[in-house]
Design an enzyme around this catalytic site. Structure first.
Site, PDB file in Angstrom:
ATOM      1  N   HIS A  80      13.199   3.475 -10.396  1.00 12.55           N
ATOM      2  CA  HIS A  80      12.561   4.380  -9.442  1.00 12.55           C
ATOM      3  C   HIS A  80      12.032   5.641 -10.132  1.00 12.55           C
ATOM      4  O   HIS A  80      11.015   6.195  -9.720  1.00 12.55           O
ATOM      5  CB  HIS A  80      13.515   4.731  -8.286  1.00 12.55           C
ATOM      6  CG  HIS A  80      14.791   5.375  -8.703  1.00 12.55           C
ATOM      7  ND1 HIS A  80      15.793   4.700  -9.351  1.00 12.55           N
ATOM      8  CD2 HIS A  80      15.237   6.661  -8.553  1.00 12.55           C
ATOM      9  CE1 HIS A  80      16.810   5.524  -9.584  1.00 12.55           C
ATOM     10  NE2 HIS A  80      16.486   6.716  -9.110  1.00 12.55           N
ATOM     11  N   CYS A 164       2.215  -7.234  18.637  1.00 17.75           N
ATOM     12  CA  CYS A 164       2.990  -7.679  19.792  1.00 17.75           C
ATOM     13  C   CYS A 164       2.104  -7.946  21.004  1.00 17.75           C
ATOM     14  O   CYS A 164       2.602  -8.159  22.105  1.00 17.75           O
ATOM     15  CB  CYS A 164       4.053  -6.641  20.121  1.00 17.75           C
ATOM     16  SG  CYS A 164       3.368  -5.011  20.474  1.00 17.75           S
TER      17      CYS A 164
END
Length: 415
Positions: A80, A164
């Site tokens: 990271h 959706c």
């Protein structure tokens, strides 16, 4: 959108989390790679279920990083940290509610949250989620906290048909808008990204007006509305509240996302909307290309060709100078900026430009040539120009992309 550079590539780290909107990201990767950015992609565990790492590796020309790589034996530096240090600019697209919550609460569980918390470089944020999730009080609170991060350039989610099947807010911002934000940050490379227009209201006009002759004909000009739109987006990226008044746009409407817009047609429409909005703004940019002529007696039917010459002669009139008229309403704390296209040399135009500043009553006038190759009208055209004030200032912006020009122009005016 941008002109490819043969110089050193801008390094972009693209963080992809597990929203269904992630399926749009491979196209963005391809788009940015073609524009000569160097891309590295990082996939969250959930995003791996939606996109294949191999696809991103091929499109980006760099190995795709996944969650299991975080503590690989081959790493000599924590991954990271290495990724954060490598990048010039980061993009998180899509940003999910989970990733947002981890980021603003300092929860470094997982590779992407660790990168986000370690990062101090400019980062473009493109949220995507269901409308109810986006409007949830906890999510809104987290997103509001994120706006206090000085290195964060937020692109609000769009409205439309969601995965959706509901219609509402929550769509990931368009890829073209994400790329535009990236080009803006790239143009800022000499200076750190700052939200230096927070709490400022900016009113911008752009594009062409048109005047009706009859049912089939109109008077207009070549303006596309690109410069006004880019001024609007740059001001928004820098934290301002922006309103954009424009004629019909000849550019991708996706690039208007996030801007409050008023579409007008005639010079009368334009001045009416300006008068309604002018009192509250801190800066006014009069970039609209207003038609110089109009017909006082328009005809609802199509005029026969053999009668049109006579009709024009009888009804032809000049459109009043809108900036001059609006400048009468100018308050002491407001800054008005006019625009002037010219042909020929700047030496020949300089005297008339200085006269126009005084005549129009504005604080600044930006003059740009439109008779040079690859300059002038259209989104892809490059521009240069000279910014004048009422005294003796003359600031030249060399030929560059329109978004870079918009950025430099705003910087000079607010300085």
């Amino acid at each position: 959108m941008k002109t490819k550079s043969t110089g050193s590539k801008i390094k972009v780290l693209l963080l992809i989390t597990g929203s269904i909107a992630a399926v749009r990201i491979p196209l963005l990767v391809s788009q940015l790679a073609k524009e000569n950015y160097e891309i590295r992609c990082v996939l969250s565990k959930n995003a791996e279920k939606l996109i294949k790492p191999l696809s991103l590796s091929i499109l980006s020309r760099n190995p795709c990083v996944v969650e299991n790589d975080q503590w690989s034996n081959s790493q000599s530096t924590p991954l990271h940290i290495e990724l954060s240090n490598w990048a010039d600019i980061l993009i998180i697209a899509p940003l999910t509610a989970t990733s947002l919550a981890k980021w603003v609460t300092g929860n470094a569980e997982g590779l992407i949250p660790s990168v986000l918390i370690a990062n101090i470089k400019p980062i473009i944020v493109a949220p995507a989620m269901n409308t109810q999730m986006w409007l949830n009080k906890a999510v809104q609170r987290n997103y509001e906290n994120l706006q206090n991060y000085k290195n964060v350039l937020s692109l609000h989610p769009s409205e439309g048909l969601l995965a959706c099947d509901a219609i509402g807010i929550g769509k990931i911002p368009p890829n073209d808008l994400i790329q535009l934000a990236l080009e803006f940050l790239t143009s800022n490379k000499q200076n750190p990204y700052r939200k230096d227009l927070l709490n400022k209201e900016i009113l911008i006009t752009g594009g062409c007006t048109s005047e009706k002759i009859d049912a089939a004909r109109q008077i207009t000009n070549k303006s596309s509305g690109a410069m006004g739109l880019l001024l609007s987006q740059v001001a928004r990226f820098r934290g301002a509240q922006v309103k954009y008044i424009h004629g019909p746009l000849k550019i991708d409407k996706n690039l208007t996302e996030g801007i409050k817009r008023y579409e007008i047609e005639t010079s009368v429409d334009l001045i009416k909307v300006i008068k309604n909005e002018i009192s509250n703004c801190d800066y006014f940019f009069m970039n609209a290309a207003v038609s110089d002529f109009k017909i006082s007696n328009t005809n609802s039917a199509k005029i026969p060709k053999n009668q049109i010459n006579d009709h024009l002669k009888k009804n032809f009139e000049l459109v009043p100078d809108i900036l001059k008229k609006i400048s009468e309403l100018k308050k002491n704390n407001q800054v008005f900026v006019g625009f002037c296209a010219f042909t020929g040399s700047i030496e020949e135009a300089r005297i008339s430009i200085k006269e126009k500043i005084l005549k129009k009553g504005c604080d600044y006038l930006f003059a740009n040539p439109i008779d040079l190759e690859d300059q002038g009208f259209g989104f892809l055209a490059q521009n240069e120009g000279w910014l004048f004030d009422k005294k003796n200032m003359e600031y030249h912006i060399s030929k560059t992309s329109k978004i870079d020009l918009a950025n430099k122009l705003i910087s000079q005016i607010i300085s």
